[in-house]
Design a protein around this motif. Structure first.
Motif, mmCIF file in Angstrom:
data_model
loop_
_atom_site.group_PDB
_atom_site.id
_atom_site.type_symbol
_atom_site.label_atom_id
_atom_site.label_comp_id
_atom_site.label_asym_id
_atom_site.label_seq_id
_atom_site.Cartn_x
_atom_site.Cartn_y
_atom_site.Cartn_z
ATOM 1 N N GLN A 130 0.827 -1.215 0.000
ATOM 2 C CA GLN A 130 0.000 0.000 0.000
ATOM 3 C C GLN A 130 0.873 1.283 0.000
ATOM 4 O OE1 GLN A 130 -2.502 -0.496 3.477
ATOM 5 N NE2 GLN A 130 -3.929 -1.818 2.332
ATOM 6 N N PRO A 131 1.676 1.474 -1.038
ATOM 7 C CA PRO A 131 2.558 2.657 -1.088
ATOM 8 C C PRO A 131 1.769 3.960 -1.234
ATOM 9 C CG PRO A 131 2.542 1.525 -3.198
ATOM 10 C CD PRO A 131 1.782 0.642 -2.252
ATOM 11 N N GLN A 132 2.324 5.027 -0.641
ATOM 12 C CA GLN A 132 1.780 6.367 -0.842
ATOM 13 C C GLN A 132 2.607 7.025 -1.948
ATOM 14 O OE1 GLN A 132 1.242 8.588 2.977
ATOM 15 N NE2 GLN A 132 2.167 6.744 3.883
ATOM 16 N N GLU A 133 1.928 7.616 -2.902
ATOM 17 C CA GLU A 133 2.639 8.204 -4.045
ATOM 18 C C GLU A 133 2.784 9.722 -3.916
ATOM 19 O OE1 GLU A 133 1.963 6.708 -8.114
ATOM 20 O OE2 GLU A 133 0.220 5.696 -7.235
ATOM 21 N N GLU A 134 3.889 10.227 -4.470
ATOM 22 C CA GLU A 134 4.168 11.669 -4.554
ATOM 23 C C GLU A 134 3.858 12.355 -3.226
ATOM 24 O OE1 GLU A 134 5.769 13.040 -6.821
ATOM 25 O OE2 GLU A 134 5.666 11.523 -8.411
ATOM 26 N N VAL A 135 4.519 11.886 -2.197
ATOM 27 C CA VAL A 135 4.280 12.396 -0.851
ATOM 28 C C VAL A 135 5.105 13.661 -0.630
ATOM 29 C CG1 VAL A 135 4.390 11.893 1.613
ATOM 30 C CG2 VAL A 135 3.869 10.067 -0.037
ATOM 31 N N LEU A 136 4.427 14.725 -0.214
ATOM 32 C CA LEU A 136 5.116 15.983 0.088
ATOM 33 C C LEU A 136 5.626 15.925 1.520
ATOM 34 C CD1 LEU A 136 5.897 18.861 -0.792
ATOM 35 C CD2 LEU A 136 3.679 19.629 0.088
ATOM 36 N N MET A 137 6.958 15.982 1.668
ATOM 37 C CA MET A 137 7.568 15.880 2.987
ATOM 38 C C MET A 137 7.613 17.250 3.657
ATOM 39 S SD MET A 137 8.112 12.670 2.753
ATOM 40 C CE MET A 137 9.141 12.283 4.179
ATOM 41 N N GLU A 138 7.887 17.225 4.935
ATOM 42 C CA GLU A 138 7.980 18.488 5.680
ATOM 43 C C GLU A 138 9.084 19.369 5.107
ATOM 44 O OE1 GLU A 138 8.717 20.056 10.266
ATOM 45 O OE2 GLU A 138 8.336 17.928 9.889
ATOM 46 N N SER A 139 10.118 18.738 4.585
ATOM 47 C CA SER A 139 11.234 19.494 4.009
ATOM 48 C C SER A 139 10.849 20.209 2.717
ATOM 49 C CB SER A 139 12.403 18.544 3.716
ATOM 50 O OG SER A 139 12.007 17.559 2.769
ATOM 51 N N GLY A 140 9.758 19.758 2.075
ATOM 52 C CA GLY A 140 9.359 20.316 0.792
ATOM 53 C C GLY A 140 9.656 19.389 -0.368
ATOM 54 N N TYR A 141 10.439 18.331 -0.116
ATOM 55 C CA TYR A 141 10.719 17.354 -1.173
ATOM 56 C C TYR A 141 9.497 16.464 -1.394
ATOM 57 C CZ TYR A 141 15.762 18.342 -1.158
ATOM 58 O OH TYR A 141 16.992 18.943 -1.284
ATOM 59 N N ARG A 142 9.343 16.026 -2.636
ATOM 60 C CA ARG A 142 8.321 15.034 -2.954
ATOM 61 C C ARG A 142 9.003 13.688 -3.152
ATOM 62 N NH1 ARG A 142 3.270 16.857 -3.957
ATOM 63 N NH2 ARG A 142 3.042 19.099 -4.336
ATOM 64 N N ILE A 143 8.422 12.660 -2.533
ATOM 65 C CA ILE A 143 8.970 11.304 -2.626
ATOM 66 C C ILE A 143 8.096 10.495 -3.572
ATOM 67 C CG2 ILE A 143 9.539 9.207 -1.340
ATOM 68 C CD1 ILE A 143 11.327 11.615 -0.752
#
Length: 857
Positions: A769-782
């Protein structure tokens, strides 16, 4: 013949070979290229010549003089407009001797004369007056200003040794020996007061100067004045001799002017009879009754040229008008510091400005009667003058020669310049069909050099009309490589898109059988012109690349040519890794990078980074050079150099630490992009530099805040993350931080096919159950986040854009992202390189196993 006997030839015969060769080597002529065999034969003869063990003093002087004369002849400036309107062809005798006797940056010439100096020094005591004078004259003619390897600990030089030997033998010197010797010292700017005092005392002690020819007197006084060697009694002796002569018919205009210049420059006060006699003779040479014996090419200064032209202004023909401006352009020097002129000189400059203005007025009045050759010559001469005086703009010598020319040829807001070139353009248009290829390319080059497009009466510019004319030509077969290069350079400078012209020129070049007649400078200029104008022509780019790759080596490519070629291909966005590799390998093979200017070093690495081409050894070599010469770098060059290293993931901690002093010194000189690039580069390198990144840096950012674009704001956001990463107490103001963060997160995510494939396997096959294009607190998208055994793991699918070219080296951006997500978001980052994923093809089981191994499941 000499080659057949090279192993047994005597020193005397070898001297005879070079002496005769120097006499036969005339000014450049259009000849067929010589064979490689002939070139190698000459090269072997030169190598044999430099074996000086058996040479006596006469041989050394003869060899030195012969080689110096050849160097003088083959070193003639090969520009569009030279004295003979000729171009030295590649592979010609002149071209071969230029490479063999002079070489790039005169390295070979310096080596040859260093060897001559070393061999001569051992037998200097054997030289008689004549051969000693000839040896000294040869060094002056070849323009050898120093022999570094022969400087003693006490500071004495080879030229000091020559002077000492000359003083001992001075009584044996004849008039020509003396004048040649002092001329050489003056030509090389080698002041030697002891020698010049001895020469002056020797001349003063002579009963008379009847054996001194006019040129001997001219050269001698010129030398003393040039080196500011004061000797009033010598000047009095020469003055008395000239006054005693019945007439000065044998002197010639040039010698007369040299002597006048020497007395005025030396500040000698002599009887008015001398100047009256000299000026009367001067007038005689320029009078109507006595057809001009004096050519403009014989003049020694702009003041002399102006005076001569002013005398003739009402009777000059078009060819003489052209000659005046052509010679003036050769006398204009750049980069010379001048003292403020005296009141007397100011008055002279004011008079000179009136004279130049009058001469220009006569030319513009007659401009419509000029032929194509004359129009091109005048245009290019004026353009060269304008270019040179523009380079020295803003200097303090506001009443000097440069300012005179600036006032007349440029004027306030370039009004005069545009008026002059518009007149030339209007005179050229009606006879445009009469221009041959050379004069057409020359006049276009002139307008590019002067940076004038010239608006015409029909709302078109002169450049528009010229471009349309070239497009309509049946073919471009008459255009030489230099003409094509200059033409494209001029249009690139105009910055106006002309796709039809570029297509015509590109198609012509592509259709050529080979580019062997194109010099390296011409190749680089053509490619760069297309890149600057964003004109796409893949076949041209490939043709140029194939030509360069086909060359045996790049020894004839100087640093500017190399950097321009790389810049052009980087700007064009075309991938040619073999080209970049060949140039990089060539640079690495060089024993020294001393001839590479900081701009070239910076541009080369910028091109590699922009084109995403990897070559760690090149980056390392240039880094070492930059550390040594960091204080020579301009702000943008320094910022680009660091940015290139960071972009290509070449994190050299020693480089970044070593350049801190220079980076700090330029903080107030950086523009917005420079500031952002430097901050981002140090963030990637992770080299703490508190002396740079402090309140002074924050102030610089705030001053440039309105100039920061989206990319710059993103870079500063990553810099702020880095400050948090290293627990620094330096922070951007909150409002600027927010602006940077919003820019950083503003880009919409664009998942790749590989990313979708990875997510699909993680989800459907592995049930994570992966989460896609996650916006991190740092501002990076994973790309995807999965939870494994209670730990959240960031999965990054790194496609080709995350690596440098064909290599498997991560880009600086990717390195920074992986590091900062791990450090600031506290999350492990696992990377899926594209080539590993692609190797699995469509095998779902292998892909699943790959991800299980990666995640430790």
């Amino acid at each position: 013949m000499a080659y057949d006997y090279k192993d047994t030839i005597s020193p005397r015969d070898m001297c005879a070979y070079w002496s005769v060769t120097s006499k036969h080597l005339q000014l450049p002529r259009k000849v067929s290229p010589l064979s490689n065999t002939t070139s190698k034969m000459i090269e072997e003869l030169l190598a044999k010549t430099l074996q000086f063990e058996r040479y006596n003093h006469r041989d050394m002087a003869t060899i030195a003089t012969s080689l110096a004369r050849m160097i003088k002849r083959v070193g003639i400036d090969n520009t569009n407009i030279d004295r003979n309107q000729q171009i030295i062809p590649n592979g010609s005798l002149h071209d071969i001797f230029n490479h063999l006797l002079i070489g790039n940056n005169s390295e070979i010439k310096q080596h040859i004369f260093t060897e001559i100096a070393k061999a001569s020094a051992l037998i200097l005591y054997k030289f008689d007056a004549r051969h000693l004078s000839n040896l000294i004259y040869a060094f002056g003619l070849a323009e050898i200003t120093a022999v570094p390897s022969m400087e003693d600990d006490d500071g004495s030089t080879f030229f000091d040794a020559l002077a000492k030997a000359a003083i001992v033998n001075l009584n044996e010197f004849n008039e020509q020996d003396i004048s040649n010797m002092v001329w050489a010292y003056a030509a090389l700017n080698k002041r030697h007061t002891q020698l010049f005092n001895a020469v002056a005392n020797h001349i003063i002690g002579l009963d008379n100067l009847v054996d001194f020819w006019p040129q001997h007197l001219s050269n001698t006084t010129w030398a003393y004045a040039t080196l500011n060697e004061k000797h009033p009694m010598l000047f009095d002796k020469v003055a008395e001799h000239i006054i005693s002569l019945d007439n000065l018919d044998r002197f010639g205009f040039r010698n007369i002017n040299n002597i006048i210049w020497a007395y005025r420059t030396a500040g000698e006060t002599n009887p008015k009879k001398l100047f009256n006699k000299l000026t009367q003779a001067q007038d005689k040479f320029t009078s109507c009754d006595n057809k001009p014996k004096k050519r403009f090419g014989d003049s020694q200064s702009i003041e002399e040229l102006t005076q001569l032209a002013h005398y003739r202004r009402n009777r000059m023909n078009t060819r003489e008008m052209c000659a005046f401006w052509a010679e003036t352009s050769k006398h204009v020097q750049t980069g010379q510091k001048r003292s403020p002129p005296s009141m007397k000189r100011k008055n002279e400059y004011a008079q000179m400005q009136t004279q130049v203005d009058n001469v220009l007025g006569h030319i513009l009045q007659d401009i419509n009667s000029f032929g194509t050759r004359d129009l091109a010559t005048v245009a290019i001469s004026l353009a060269k003058i304008i270019k040179k005086i523009s380079v020295d703009g803003g200097r303090s010598d506001s009443s000097g020669v440069h300012q005179v020319l600036n006032n007349v040829l440029i004027g306030n807001n370039s009004t005069n310049k545009h008026h002059i070139f518009t007149d030339i353009a209007k005179a050229s248009v009606p006879i445009l069909h009469e221009f041959d290829a050379r004069h057409l390319s020359n006049i276009i080059y002139a307008f590019g050099l002067a940076q004038v497009t010239a608006s015409m009466d029909d709302d078109r510019t002169f450049f528009d009309i010229l471009a349309d004319h070239i497009v309509t030509l049946d073919n471009l077969n008459e255009f030489l490589p230099q003409g094509l290069s200059n033409l494209l350079w001029a249009y690139a400078k105009s910055k106006e898109p002309r796709p039809k012209l570029y297509k015509k020129l590109a198609n012509h070049i592509v259709a050529l059988d080979s580019l062997d007649n194109f010099k390296p400078q011409e190749v680089s200029t053509i490619i760069l012109a297309f890149a600057i104008q964003h004109e796409q022509h893949p076949m041209l780019l490939k043709k140029m690349v194939d030509h360069i790759l086909g060359l045996e080596d790049l020894r004839h490519f100087n640093e500017q040519v190399l950097s321009n070629i790389l810049l052009a291909y980087a700007k064009a966005g075309e991938a040619y890794p073999q080209l970049f590799e060949k140039i990089a390998d060539h640079i690495i093979s060089l024993p020294s990078l001393d001839e590479f200017k900081p701009q070239a070093l910076s541009n080369i690495l910028w091109a590699f980074a922009t084109a995403s081409e990897s070559h760690p050894h090149l980056f390392k070599k240039l880094a070492e050079e930059a550390i040594k010469r960091q204080h020579d770098f301009k702000p943008q060059e320094l910022a680009n150099f660091l940015w290139a290293h960071a972009t290509n993931g070449q994190v050299d901690e020693h480089l970044f630490a070593s350049l801190v002093p220079s980076v700090k010194a330029n903080l107030d000189k950086y523009n917005a992009q420079n500031l952002a690039n430097v901050a981002w580069a140090y963030s990637v390198a992770n080299v703490d530099a508190p002396s740079v990144f402090n309140d002074e840096f924050l102030t610089a950012c705030l001053k440039k805040e309105n100039d920061l674009n989206i990319e710059n704001l993103c870079q500063l956001h990553q810099w702020q993350l880095w400050q948090d990463e290293i627990t620094s107490d330096i922070s951007l103001p909150e409002s600027l931080q927010m602006k940077c963060y919003e820019a950083f997160v503003s880009e919409d995510p664009r998942p790749s096919r590989s990313q979708d494939d990875v997510v699909s396997i993680l989800s459907s096959s592995m049930g994570l159950q992966p989460q896609e294009e996650v916006l991190m607190e740092s501002g990076y998208r994973i790309d995807a986040i999965v939870e494994v055994n209670g730990e959240q793991i960031a999965v990054e699918v790194d496609g080709p854009s995350h690596f440098i070219g064909r290599s498997r080296e991560l880009t600086g951006s990717t390195i920074l992202k992986h590091r900062q997500v791990a450090a600031l978001d506290g999350m492990r980052v696992d990377s899926v390189p594209y080539w590993e994923w692609d190797e699995l093809n469509k095998d779902s089981e292998k892909k699943q196993q790959y991800l299980q191994d990666l995640l430790g499941i």
